[in-house]
Scaffold this motif. Structure first.
Motif, PDB file in Angstrom:
ATOM      1  N   GLY A  25       0.893  -1.323   0.070  1.00 58.25           N
ATOM      2  CA  GLY A  25      -0.034   0.046   0.051  1.00 58.25           C
ATOM      3  C   GLY A  25       0.736   1.235  -0.112  1.00 58.25           C
ATOM      4  O   GLY A  25       0.006   2.433  -0.426  1.00 58.25           O
ATOM      5  N   ALA A  28       1.070   3.339  -3.016  1.00 61.37           N
ATOM      6  CA  ALA A  28       0.211   4.297  -3.467  1.00 61.37           C
ATOM      7  C   ALA A  28       0.422   5.609  -3.031  1.00 61.37           C
ATOM      8  O   ALA A  28      -0.212   6.674  -3.417  1.00 61.37           O
ATOM      9  CB  ALA A  28      -1.229   3.533  -2.608  1.00 61.37           C
ATOM     10  N   TRP A  29       1.407   5.699  -2.063  1.00 57.77           N
ATOM     11  CA  TRP A  29       1.667   7.064  -1.860  1.00 57.77           C
ATOM     12  C   TRP A  29       2.428   7.891  -2.856  1.00 57.77           C
ATOM     13  O   TRP A  29       2.273   8.964  -3.089  1.00 57.77           O
ATOM     14  CB  TRP A  29       2.969   7.037  -0.791  1.00 57.77           C
ATOM     15  CG  TRP A  29       2.232   6.779   0.712  1.00 57.77           C
ATOM     16  CD1 TRP A  29       1.314   5.798   0.869  1.00 57.77           C
ATOM     17  CD2 TRP A  29       2.934   6.964   2.092  1.00 57.77           C
ATOM     18  NE1 TRP A  29       0.989   5.753   2.330  1.00 57.77           N
ATOM     19  CE2 TRP A  29       1.959   6.402   2.870  1.00 57.77           C
ATOM     20  CE3 TRP A  29       3.877   7.692   2.312  1.00 57.77           C
ATOM     21  CZ2 TRP A  29       2.087   6.411   4.387  1.00 57.77           C
ATOM     22  CZ3 TRP A  29       4.148   7.842   3.823  1.00 57.77           C
ATOM     23  CH2 TRP A  29       3.394   7.083   4.677  1.00 57.77           C
ATOM     24  N   LEU A  35      -3.136   1.525  -5.126  1.00 62.09           N
ATOM     25  CA  LEU A  35      -3.936   1.149  -3.946  1.00 62.09           C
ATOM     26  C   LEU A  35      -4.851   0.089  -4.436  1.00 62.09           C
ATOM     27  O   LEU A  35      -5.566  -0.791  -3.700  1.00 62.09           O
ATOM     28  CB  LEU A  35      -4.925   2.373  -3.538  1.00 62.09           C
ATOM     29  CG  LEU A  35      -5.698   2.230  -2.030  1.00 62.09           C
ATOM     30  CD1 LEU A  35      -4.489   1.879  -1.066  1.00 62.09           C
ATOM     31  CD2 LEU A  35      -6.441   3.478  -2.060  1.00 62.09           C
ATOM     32  N   TRP A  36      -5.334   0.177  -5.761  1.00 59.52           N
ATOM     33  CA  TRP A  36      -6.632  -0.888  -6.127  1.00 59.52           C
ATOM     34  C   TRP A  36      -6.076  -2.385  -6.078  1.00 59.52           C
ATOM     35  O   TRP A  36      -6.477  -3.147  -5.659  1.00 59.52           O
ATOM     36  CB  TRP A  36      -7.221  -0.516  -7.376  1.00 59.52           C
ATOM     37  CG  TRP A  36      -8.031   0.843  -7.174  1.00 59.52           C
ATOM     38  CD1 TRP A  36      -7.714   2.147  -7.635  1.00 59.52           C
ATOM     39  CD2 TRP A  36      -9.338   0.920  -6.359  1.00 59.52           C
ATOM     40  NE1 TRP A  36      -8.724   3.064  -7.226  1.00 59.52           N
ATOM     41  CE2 TRP A  36      -9.587   2.256  -6.469  1.00 59.52           C
ATOM     42  CE3 TRP A  36      -9.873   0.125  -5.774  1.00 59.52           C
ATOM     43  CZ2 TRP A  36     -10.596   2.916  -5.685  1.00 59.52           C
ATOM     44  CZ3 TRP A  36     -11.092   0.640  -5.013  1.00 59.52           C
ATOM     45  CH2 TRP A  36     -11.216   1.971  -4.957  1.00 59.52           C
ATOM     46  N   HIS A  38      -3.619  -3.372  -4.624  1.00 57.98           N
ATOM     47  CA  HIS A  38      -3.155  -3.880  -3.352  1.00 57.98           C
ATOM     48  C   HIS A  38      -4.553  -4.063  -2.392  1.00 57.98           C
ATOM     49  O   HIS A  38      -4.571  -5.246  -1.798  1.00 57.98           O
ATOM     50  CB  HIS A  38      -2.367  -2.676  -2.554  1.00 57.98           C
ATOM     51  CG  HIS A  38      -1.895  -2.994  -1.263  1.00 57.98           C
ATOM     52  ND1 HIS A  38      -2.516  -2.653  -0.086  1.00 57.98           N
ATOM     53  CD2 HIS A  38      -0.939  -3.900  -0.918  1.00 57.98           C
ATOM     54  CE1 HIS A  38      -1.957  -3.119   0.953  1.00 57.98           C
ATOM     55  NE2 HIS A  38      -0.969  -3.867   0.550  1.00 57.98           N
ATOM     56  N   LEU A  39      -5.563  -3.348  -2.594  1.00 62.52           N
ATOM     57  CA  LEU A  39      -6.685  -3.824  -1.871  1.00 62.52           C
ATOM     58  C   LEU A  39      -6.924  -5.073  -2.535  1.00 62.52           C
ATOM     59  O   LEU A  39      -7.678  -5.976  -1.431  1.00 62.52           O
ATOM     60  CB  LEU A  39      -7.835  -2.591  -2.361  1.00 62.52           C
ATOM     61  CG  LEU A  39      -9.211  -2.976  -1.928  1.00 62.52           C
ATOM     62  CD1 LEU A  39      -9.114  -2.969  -0.343  1.00 62.52           C
ATOM     63  CD2 LEU A  39     -10.129  -2.138  -2.569  1.00 62.52           C
ATOM     64  N   VAL A 104      -0.959  -2.228   6.866  1.00 65.80           N
ATOM     65  CA  VAL A 104      -1.662  -1.923   5.842  1.00 65.80           C
ATOM     66  C   VAL A 104      -2.675  -0.559   5.940  1.00 65.80           C
ATOM     67  O   VAL A 104      -2.954   0.181   4.992  1.00 65.80           O
ATOM     68  CB  VAL A 104      -2.772  -3.181   5.541  1.00 65.80           C
ATOM     69  CG1 VAL A 104      -3.728  -2.860   4.264  1.00 65.80           C
ATOM     70  CG2 VAL A 104      -1.881  -4.450   5.080  1.00 65.80           C
ATOM     71  N   SER A 107      -0.566   2.417   5.573  1.00 66.22           N
ATOM     72  CA  SER A 107      -0.158   2.665   3.819  1.00 66.22           C
ATOM     73  C   SER A 107      -1.377   3.233   3.148  1.00 66.22           C
ATOM     74  O   SER A 107      -1.180   3.909   2.365  1.00 66.22           O
ATOM     75  CB  SER A 107       0.421   1.436   3.253  1.00 66.22           C
ATOM     76  OG  SER A 107      -0.669   0.404   3.330  1.00 66.22           O
ATOM     77  N   TRP A 108      -2.404   2.877   3.787  1.00 70.09           N
ATOM     78  CA  TRP A 108      -3.823   3.317   2.929  1.00 70.09           C
ATOM     79  C   TRP A 108      -4.098   4.838   3.517  1.00 70.09           C
ATOM     80  O   TRP A 108      -4.839   5.563   2.876  1.00 70.09           O
ATOM     81  CB  TRP A 108      -4.982   2.489   3.185  1.00 70.09           C
ATOM     82  CG  TRP A 108      -4.747   1.130   2.563  1.00 70.09           C
ATOM     83  CD1 TRP A 108      -3.891   0.652   1.424  1.00 70.09           C
ATOM     84  CD2 TRP A 108      -5.749   0.195   2.404  1.00 70.09           C
ATOM     85  NE1 TRP A 108      -4.159  -0.421   1.112  1.00 70.09           N
ATOM     86  CE2 TRP A 108      -5.315  -1.097   1.728  1.00 70.09           C
ATOM     87  CE3 TRP A 108      -6.780  -0.173   3.299  1.00 70.09           C
ATOM     88  CZ2 TRP A 108      -5.880  -2.203   1.614  1.00 70.09           C
ATOM     89  CZ3 TRP A 108      -7.579  -1.243   3.112  1.00 70.09           C
ATOM     90  CH2 TRP A 108      -6.967  -2.198   2.313  1.00 70.09           C
ATOM     91  N   SER A 109      -3.598   5.270   4.622  1.00 64.26           N
ATOM     92  CA  SER A 109      -4.005   6.651   5.061  1.00 64.26           C
ATOM     93  C   SER A 109      -3.681   7.598   3.981  1.00 64.26           C
ATOM     94  O   SER A 109      -4.644   8.521   3.797  1.00 64.26           O
ATOM     95  CB  SER A 109      -3.464   6.841   6.662  1.00 64.26           C
ATOM     96  OG  SER A 109      -1.912   6.688   6.488  1.00 64.26           O
ATOM     97  N   LEU A 112      -5.868   7.630   0.809  1.00 63.16           N
ATOM     98  CA  LEU A 112      -7.111   8.072   1.074  1.00 63.16           C
ATOM     99  C   LEU A 112      -7.439   9.407   1.498  1.00 63.16           C
ATOM    100  O   LEU A 112      -8.410  10.075   1.240  1.00 63.16           O
ATOM    101  CB  LEU A 112      -7.788   7.031   2.403  1.00 63.16           C
ATOM    102  CG  LEU A 112      -7.727   5.495   1.958  1.00 63.16           C
ATOM    103  CD1 LEU A 112      -8.249   4.730   2.980  1.00 63.16           C
ATOM    104  CD2 LEU A 112      -8.764   5.377   0.433  1.00 63.16           C
TER     105      LEU A 112
END
Length: 126
Positions: A25, A28-29, A35-36, A38-39, A104, A107-109, A112
């Motif tokens: 994730g 995605a930074w 991100l997709w 990884h999701l 995880v 990493s998404w924060s 998003l």
């Protein structure tokens, strides 16, 4: 010898996938669209752990080991064979699973938050 190499390759890809599930994730930074996938990988990883689905990489490694005349992975799977009890003691499994989830989510924060703050806000009318 070829099947042994194939089994080793499946093991290496398996390790890479686990690293990607935990830390992918962060890609995605830099690349938000990362991100997709990884999701999807995260959902797949959770399904394998919770629903008892056999990972195709485990099946590929077992198939290769069979053809090479080696031992199959135990029914408990890849993580129990290569990681749990080898890299860390079994008693820390829950803690490390929670740390992986925290990694995880962390990493998404950023992607998003960027997505939420980049949306145009409706302007109020006076």
């Amino acid at each position: 010898m070829g099947y042994r190499i194939l089994a080793d390759a499946a093991m290496a890809v398996h390790f890479a996938f686990l690293v990607y599930v935990v830390a992918g994730g962060f890609l995605a930074w830099r690349w938000p669209r990362a991100l997709w996938p990884h999701l999807a990988a995260g959902v797949w990883g959770v399904l394998i752990l919770t629903a008892g689905i056999e990972c195709p990489l485990t099946a590929a490694e077992n198939w290769s080991r069979d053809r090479a005349g080696g031992n199959r992975l135990p029914p408990s799977g890849f993580i129990d064979h290569y990681i749990e009890g080898v890299v860390y003691p079994e008693r820390y499994t829950l803690l490390l699973q929670l740390l992986a989830v925290a990694c995880v989510l962390a990493s998404w924060s950023v992607p998003l938050r960027r997505r939420l703050t980049s949306r145009p806000h409706p302007q109020s009318r006076a």
